[in-house]
Design a protein around this motif. Structure first.
Motif, PDB file in Angstrom:
ATOM      1  N   ARG A   2      13.066   3.120  18.761  1.00 24.77           N
ATOM      2  CA  ARG A   2      13.598   4.472  18.629  1.00 24.77           C
ATOM      3  C   ARG A   2      14.622   4.743  19.733  1.00 24.77           C
ATOM      4  O   ARG A   2      14.487   4.263  20.855  1.00 24.77           O
ATOM      5  N   SER A   3      15.610   5.553  19.390  1.00 20.78           N
ATOM      6  CA  SER A   3      16.609   6.000  20.351  1.00 20.78           C
ATOM      7  C   SER A   3      16.254   7.448  20.669  1.00 20.78           C
ATOM      8  O   SER A   3      16.487   8.353  19.881  1.00 20.78           O
ATOM      9  N   ILE A   4      15.634   7.663  21.817  1.00 22.39           N
ATOM     10  CA  ILE A   4      15.159   8.991  22.203  1.00 22.39           C
ATOM     11  C   ILE A   4      16.347   9.863  22.637  1.00 22.39           C
ATOM     12  O   ILE A   4      17.259   9.381  23.310  1.00 22.39           O
ATOM     13  N   SER A   5      16.321  11.147  22.283  1.00 22.74           N
ATOM     14  CA  SER A   5      17.397  12.053  22.706  1.00 22.74           C
ATOM     15  C   SER A   5      17.507  12.081  24.229  1.00 22.74           C
ATOM     16  O   SER A   5      16.487  12.186  24.923  1.00 22.74           O
ATOM     17  N   PRO A   6      18.719  11.999  24.746  1.00 27.19           N
ATOM     18  CA  PRO A   6      18.876  11.964  26.204  1.00 27.19           C
ATOM     19  C   PRO A   6      18.453  13.273  26.859  1.00 27.19           C
ATOM     20  O   PRO A   6      18.546  14.339  26.257  1.00 27.19           O
ATOM     21  N   GLY A  38      10.811  -1.160  26.297  1.00 29.73           N
ATOM     22  CA  GLY A  38      12.229  -0.947  25.994  1.00 29.73           C
ATOM     23  C   GLY A  38      13.032  -0.907  27.274  1.00 29.73           C
ATOM     24  O   GLY A  38      12.851  -1.747  28.148  1.00 29.73           O
ATOM     25  N   PHE A  39      13.921   0.089  27.369  1.00 25.77           N
ATOM     26  CA  PHE A  39      14.735   0.184  28.586  1.00 25.77           C
ATOM     27  C   PHE A  39      15.247   1.601  28.751  1.00 25.77           C
ATOM     28  O   PHE A  39      15.175   2.419  27.833  1.00 25.77           O
ATOM     29  N   ILE A  41      18.560   3.939  30.479  1.00 28.62           N
ATOM     30  CA  ILE A  41      19.887   4.008  31.088  1.00 28.62           C
ATOM     31  C   ILE A  41      19.958   5.313  31.871  1.00 28.62           C
ATOM     32  O   ILE A  41      19.644   6.377  31.326  1.00 28.62           O
ATOM     33  N   PHE A  43      22.742   7.595  33.692  1.00 25.94           N
ATOM     34  CA  PHE A  43      24.209   7.699  33.681  1.00 25.94           C
ATOM     35  C   PHE A  43      24.633   8.968  34.432  1.00 25.94           C
ATOM     36  O   PHE A  43      24.150  10.063  34.135  1.00 25.94           O
ATOM     37  N   THR A 101      20.691   0.319  34.486  1.00 28.46           N
ATOM     38  CA  THR A 101      19.805   0.047  33.362  1.00 28.46           C
ATOM     39  C   THR A 101      18.536  -0.585  33.918  1.00 28.46           C
ATOM     40  O   THR A 101      18.618  -1.484  34.756  1.00 28.46           O
ATOM     41  N   ALA A 102      17.384  -0.074  33.498  1.00 31.60           N
ATOM     42  CA  ALA A 102      16.116  -0.667  33.949  1.00 31.60           C
ATOM     43  C   ALA A 102      15.230  -0.942  32.738  1.00 31.60           C
ATOM     44  O   ALA A 102      15.307  -0.252  31.722  1.00 31.60           O
ATOM     45  N   VAL A 131      22.267  11.836  33.344  1.00 37.28           N
ATOM     46  CA  VAL A 131      21.693  11.735  31.995  1.00 37.28           C
ATOM     47  C   VAL A 131      20.720  10.562  31.945  1.00 37.28           C
ATOM     48  O   VAL A 131      21.030   9.473  32.441  1.00 37.28           O
ATOM     49  N   ILE A 132      19.544  10.803  31.358  1.00 32.19           N
ATOM     50  CA  ILE A 132      18.542   9.740  31.210  1.00 32.19           C
ATOM     51  C   ILE A 132      18.357   9.450  29.728  1.00 32.19           C
ATOM     52  O   ILE A 132      18.007  10.333  28.943  1.00 32.19           O
ATOM     53  N   LYS A 133      18.620   8.211  29.337  1.00 36.82           N
ATOM     54  CA  LYS A 133      18.525   7.804  27.933  1.00 36.82           C
ATOM     55  C   LYS A 133      17.492   6.693  27.807  1.00 36.82           C
ATOM     56  O   LYS A 133      17.601   5.648  28.475  1.00 36.82           O
ATOM     57  N   VAL A 135      15.321   4.050  25.287  1.00 35.46           N
ATOM     58  CA  VAL A 135      15.316   3.362  23.994  1.00 35.46           C
ATOM     59  C   VAL A 135      14.128   2.411  23.989  1.00 35.46           C
ATOM     60  O   VAL A 135      13.913   1.689  24.972  1.00 35.46           O
TER      61      VAL A 135
END
Lengths: 137, 137, 137
Positions: A2-6, A38-39, A41, A43, A101-102, A131-133, A135
């Motif tokens: 899933r791509s979670i909303s930032p 997952g990981f 980002i 930004f 990226t972690a 911003v924290i994103k 995934v």
């Protein structure tokens, strides 16, 4: 996956140059996302502030890092044309980078024992945005 | 898309500063994952060692890069406060970065003809850890 | 989530060192992918050219950044061994990095008001390659 909303984090800085540990904010966002694998980002939306992963034990490391950067890239140079007087903050930011990226494993970031995530102000004090994103699954 | 469990690689360094080509290790991890299309994150768990993508042809490039960094950021400065004597290794690491991201296409990393992935030791010799995370389908 | 096939962009540079705004090219690739939520990786296939996120307003920032880098890392040093005469371009590239990652939200990249994506030539003029990889849903 899933791509979670930032999510947006506000960072208040107090000095012209400053490193602020934001590891716990990133950890909290991961926890709230429910992502286990997952990981992430992180930004920074600015061109005179960076984000980097650095030592979280001895604060002298932050002092030395910012001091040496200041020696290498002082605020004023006779050949600078940009009239805001913060050209050096732009170069410092480009050097450290505006995102990290972690990896997330078993619900936690993989960080070395001495690693923390630092927001790095180079032209403060200001109110900044990060911003924290996340995934993953 | 799948988020493959990360693998840990041990890197043995032999000198204080050293670049070690780890491209084949990353390629092997991609092959074993079966991922044909996606990306890979290589993350170093340390604050005095970095990972970067650089030229894999002439070893003199590595010599010049490490030498020039040493000239710009020498080990000792009178104003350093951190008493481990490796403040410069922290700044060098922040400059190069502790992770790289590469794209996987048709089962192989997209790398330019002269690009290799290098683990960069700045405070060795030590036994170091590098995490490889693959995401894709 | 989908892993979209990467697209290759050609970048023509006109000078030895130069920053070229490629933000619109990345935006176009995102639009064409149809991805609304995810992230994009921009990867440069070279070891003497970088990609970075920097100020898109005053071109003097680019001048000052490239000029200061040139002062810190001049083209020639007596101790350079690499005989192509571009060792400094390798170090500059390692300093800025050869990839950036940006977040996609509601079909658009999250960029600060003053942020643009720049291809950075350090050993031109040349024809260069930049890979755009989009992942999302």
């Amino acid at each position: 996956m899933r791509s979670i909303s930032p999510t947006i984090e506000t960072v208040e800085t107090a000095r012209r140059t400053q490193m602020i540990d934001v590891t716990d904010r990133v950890e909290r966002a991961i926890e709230q996302s429910g992502v286990r694998d997952g990981f992430v980002i992180v930004f920074v939306e600015h061109t005179t502030a960076a984000v980097t992963i650095q030592e979280n034990a001895d604060p002298d490391v932050q002092h030395d890092l910012l001091m040496k950067l200041e020696m290498l890239v002082p605020q004023l140079e006779t050949y600078y044309q940009h009239d805001e007087g913060n050209s050096e903050a732009h170069l410092k930011t480009a050097t450290l980078g505006n995102s990290i990226t972690a990896i997330i494993d078993n619900g936690r970031m993989i960080l070395g024992r001495w690693q923390g995530i630092y927001f790095v102000e180079f032209d403060g004090p200001r109110e900044r945005r990060m911003v924290i994103k996340i995934v993953g699954e």
